[in-house]
Scaffold this active site. Structure first.
Site, PDB file in Angstrom:
ATOM      1  N   GLN A 243       0.834  -1.209   0.000  1.00  0.00           N
ATOM      2  CA  GLN A 243       0.000   0.000   0.000  1.00  0.00           C
ATOM      3  C   GLN A 243       0.867   1.258   0.000  1.00  0.00           C
ATOM      4  O   GLN A 243       0.592   2.217  -0.729  1.00  0.00           O
ATOM      5  CB  GLN A 243      -0.919  -0.006   1.225  1.00  0.00           C
ATOM      6  CG  GLN A 243      -1.969  -1.115   1.214  1.00  0.00           C
ATOM      7  CD  GLN A 243      -2.773  -1.145   2.508  1.00  0.00           C
ATOM      8  OE1 GLN A 243      -3.209  -0.108   3.008  1.00  0.00           O
ATOM      9  NE2 GLN A 243      -2.960  -2.320   3.076  1.00  0.00           N
TER      10      GLN A 243
ATOM     11  N   LYS B 262      -7.989  -7.034  -0.405  1.00  0.00           N
ATOM     12  CA  LYS B 262      -7.555  -5.872   0.375  1.00  0.00           C
ATOM     13  C   LYS B 262      -6.579  -5.009  -0.435  1.00  0.00           C
ATOM     14  O   LYS B 262      -6.697  -3.778  -0.476  1.00  0.00           O
ATOM     15  CB  LYS B 262      -6.890  -6.368   1.667  1.00  0.00           C
ATOM     16  CG  LYS B 262      -6.510  -5.261   2.645  1.00  0.00           C
ATOM     17  CD  LYS B 262      -5.939  -5.906   3.909  1.00  0.00           C
ATOM     18  CE  LYS B 262      -5.477  -4.852   4.907  1.00  0.00           C
ATOM     19  NZ  LYS B 262      -4.881  -5.486   6.110  1.00  0.00           N
TER      20      LYS B 262
ATOM     21  N   HIS C 182      32.530 -15.214 -25.808  1.00  0.00           N
ATOM     22  CA  HIS C 182      31.662 -15.538 -24.670  1.00  0.00           C
ATOM     23  C   HIS C 182      30.426 -16.304 -25.148  1.00  0.00           C
ATOM     24  O   HIS C 182      29.380 -15.704 -25.419  1.00  0.00           O
ATOM     25  CB  HIS C 182      31.228 -14.258 -23.955  1.00  0.00           C
ATOM     26  CG  HIS C 182      32.313 -13.590 -23.182  1.00  0.00           C
ATOM     27  ND1 HIS C 182      32.531 -13.822 -21.843  1.00  0.00           N
ATOM     28  CD2 HIS C 182      33.266 -12.700 -23.567  1.00  0.00           C
ATOM     29  CE1 HIS C 182      33.565 -13.099 -21.430  1.00  0.00           C
ATOM     30  NE2 HIS C 182      34.026 -12.406 -22.464  1.00  0.00           N
TER      31      HIS C 182
ATOM     32  N   GLU D 121      28.375 -17.987 -23.513  1.00  0.00           N
ATOM     33  CA  GLU D 121      27.265 -17.956 -22.549  1.00  0.00           C
ATOM     34  C   GLU D 121      26.193 -16.951 -22.922  1.00  0.00           C
ATOM     35  O   GLU D 121      25.022 -17.104 -22.541  1.00  0.00           O
ATOM     36  CB  GLU D 121      27.793 -17.662 -21.135  1.00  0.00           C
ATOM     37  CG  GLU D 121      28.327 -16.254 -20.898  1.00  0.00           C
ATOM     38  CD  GLU D 121      29.808 -16.089 -21.174  1.00  0.00           C
ATOM     39  OE1 GLU D 121      30.427 -15.167 -20.616  1.00  0.00           O
ATOM     40  OE2 GLU D 121      30.354 -16.894 -21.968  1.00  0.00           O
TER      41      GLU D 121
ATOM     42  N   CYS E 177      37.235 -16.634 -22.678  1.00  0.00           N
ATOM     43  CA  CYS E 177      37.928 -15.348 -22.690  1.00  0.00           C
ATOM     44  C   CYS E 177      39.262 -15.458 -21.941  1.00  0.00           C
ATOM     45  O   CYS E 177      40.193 -16.090 -22.430  1.00  0.00           O
ATOM     46  CB  CYS E 177      37.026 -14.258 -22.131  1.00  0.00           C
ATOM     47  SG  CYS E 177      37.588 -12.583 -22.525  1.00  0.00           S
TER      48      CYS E 177
END
Length: 546
Positions: free
Chosen positions: A192, A223, A515, A517, A379
């Site tokens: 809230q 509520k 890289h 990933e 790397c």
């Protein structure tokens, strides 16, 4: 094409998972056939996160076009098919720099430059430009409502919503609904107050996503809806789950995507989440387990290696193996010895900068080579593997990188002074160049040599992978290292830079300058990581000759 906008904000505390919530919504909308993009607006003054400490900010995610961005863009790409670009992430520092540059040029014709309208207009222009050509743009504002730094961004999205109209813009606000064990109930007051803070700057949220350790009970949802002035069905419960890839299903089951489509008047088929169901099934039903040691220097904050962590998990899914990551501080390898590496099924050395812990990484590569433990170097992880091989196999005593020892007799790794970028432009660097934005960045073409493990894993003669480095293999010393048995398996587009190496005398020893990933996803995985985790499984089962 008319673009609809969903602005995502967060309240109460940071690290609530705005990026995951936003990406999950994007995944559902994409599964309904919509063209979706995402943006991250970061309130900090750095121009980009490229020079920020990984232990403070987490990893730097690199886009195809070479932008150094917030790690949330990694989440975006793992959840949706749209590729992020430099337009999908910008900072307050970038905006201020652009505005000041224009002021110096005289573009504002002598006007007094102020946050409103000049900074807010610049933010709005970037949001509109970065979302062109999409049905829906989900725009995440970094930080927490009430932060001083984020106020210009909040004002900008408030103005944008007014200009676009209710039929094209909506606000989704993430809050925390904590459970108090002493009271035996969840507490809605923080939510809230967070919405009250948002209202004070002129933003009425349309959807509330409530983080909690459990589903929010119906009474509390009512509520929250009553006191925060939203529909009850727009109070979405996002409970803690054991996998972030379960979030799309969780929020879809509560009709989040239906709320969005109804608001924008979009008539789209039901979302097909079968690919995500497959991911969840693979995650829940492994047939084995492997332990992979990640030898790095930023291990106190796993988010420093976020994309590597996720790529290993994705590879585990593809091999039906549960991957446990053991973080090993490279300095511990230096002080405690290689005993800290014993019992690992595979070793990964990720990227990094600086000389702290470098000898520990070199010793980790040596341990993997000598003990036939599967090794993946990324790397800097490739560079230390090369340095180790040069020292201990090729007879180049004291070999090193000029990043760490400028006076080494055998500088097997050195600064790249010239290269061709992804757009064919020649880039040049020197030792005195700025650190920020001066690396070899973005997606680059790589030629893979016939008969190599790299070619076998990728199944193609050429690949594209993303880079973020300023040091490379010294071609003058390459012949001596190759003569000693190390194989160069990948070369740059002009065949001048070494992109991949491998050890033919080892069951699985592969390293890459790029890289990988950054392009791994839970639905598709990545061939390099999939092969690495498969090798870890074989090693765990005793299938490798030692």
């Amino acid at each position: 094409m008319t673009t609809n906008y969903i602005f995502v904000t967060g309240g109460v505390v940071s690290s609530l998972g705005k990026g995951i919530a936003a990406a999950s919504l994007a995944a559902i909308l994409e599964a309904r056939g919509l063209k979706v993009t995402m943006m991250k607006l970061d309130p900090y003054i750095n121009v980009d996160p490229g020079t920020m400490s990984p232990t403070q900010h987490g990893e730097v995610f690199v886009t195809e076009d070479g932008a150094e961005t917030d790690l949330d863009l990694g989440h975006y790409e793992r959840f949706i098919r749209t590729k992020m670009t430099k337009r999908n992430n910008f900072t307050a520092g970038r905006v201020y720099a652009d505005v000041l540059r224009k002021e110096r040029r005289g573009d504002y014709l002598g006007a007094t430059i102020q946050v409103i309208p000049h900074i807010t207009n610049a933010i709005k222009d970037r949001v509109i430009a970065g979302s062109e050509g999409h049905d829906v743009a989900i725009v995440e504002v970094g930080g927490t409502v009430g932060d001083i730094e984020s106020l210009p961004f909040m004002e900008a999205i408030r103005q944008l919503a007014v200009e676009l109209g209710r039929e094209r813009a909506m606000f989704m606000h993430l809050t925390l609904v904590p459970y108090l064990a002493a009271a035996g109930e969840v507490k809605t007051k923080p939510t809230q107050h967070s919405v009250k803070e948002l209202l004070s700057i002129g933003i009425q949220p349309d959807i509330l996503v409530c983080r909690s350790d459990r589903m929010i009970p119906a009474n509390e949802r009512k509520k929250i809806a009553l006191f925060c002035n939203v529909q009850e069905k727009a109070v979405i419960s996002m409970k803690d789950v054991d996998s972030i890839y379960k979030i799309p299903q969780l929020v879809k089951s509560q009709g989040l995507d239906d709320l969005v489509c109804a608001r924008f008047g979009i008539n789209a088929p039901e979302a097909d989440l079968s690919e995500w169901e497959q991911v969840i099934y693979e995650e829940a039903n492994p047939t084995g387990e492997v332990t992979i040691g990640m030898v790095g220097k930023y291990i106190e904050l796993p988010d420093a290696y976020k994309s590597v962590n996720e790529a290993l998990k994705h590879a585990g899914l593809k091999n039906r193996l549960n991957v446990t990551i053991k973080y090993v501080d490279s300095q511990d390898v230096e002080t405690k010895g290689v005993e800290v590496l014993e019992g690992l099924d595979a070793i990964l050395v990720p990227g990094g900068f600086g000389d702290r812990g470098i000898e520990g990484k070199i010793r980790a590569a040596q341990y993997a080579r000598e003990n036939k433990v599967p090794y993946l170097g990324i790397c800097l992880g490739m560079q230390v593997a090369l340095i180790e091989y040069a020292r201990n196999v090729a007879g180049m005593e004291g070999a090193h990188s000029t990043e760490f020892n400028k006076d080494t007799k055998y500088p097997v790794v050195g600064l790249i002074t010239e290269w061709v970028d992804g757009e064919g432009k020649v880039e040049e660097r020197t030792e005195t160049s700025d650190l920020g934005g001066t690396m070899r960045l973005g997606s680059q073409l790589c030629h893979l040599e016939k008969g190599t493990k790299a070619r076998e894993l990728y199944g193609n003669a050429t690949i594209h992978e993303r880079h973020r480095h300023r040091y490379e293999v010294n071609n003058n010393l390459r012949p001596q290292i190759e003569k000693a048995g190390l194989k160069v398996s990948g070369l740059s587009a002009d065949k001048k830079l070494v992109e991949m190496i491998e050890n033919p005398a080892h069951p699985w020893f592969v390293a890459a300058q790029f890289h990988p990933e950054f392009t791994s996803t839970p639905r598709d995985g990545h061939p390099l990581f999939a092969g690495f985790v498969k090798a870890a499984g074989q090693n765990a089962r005793g299938e490798f000759e030692k």
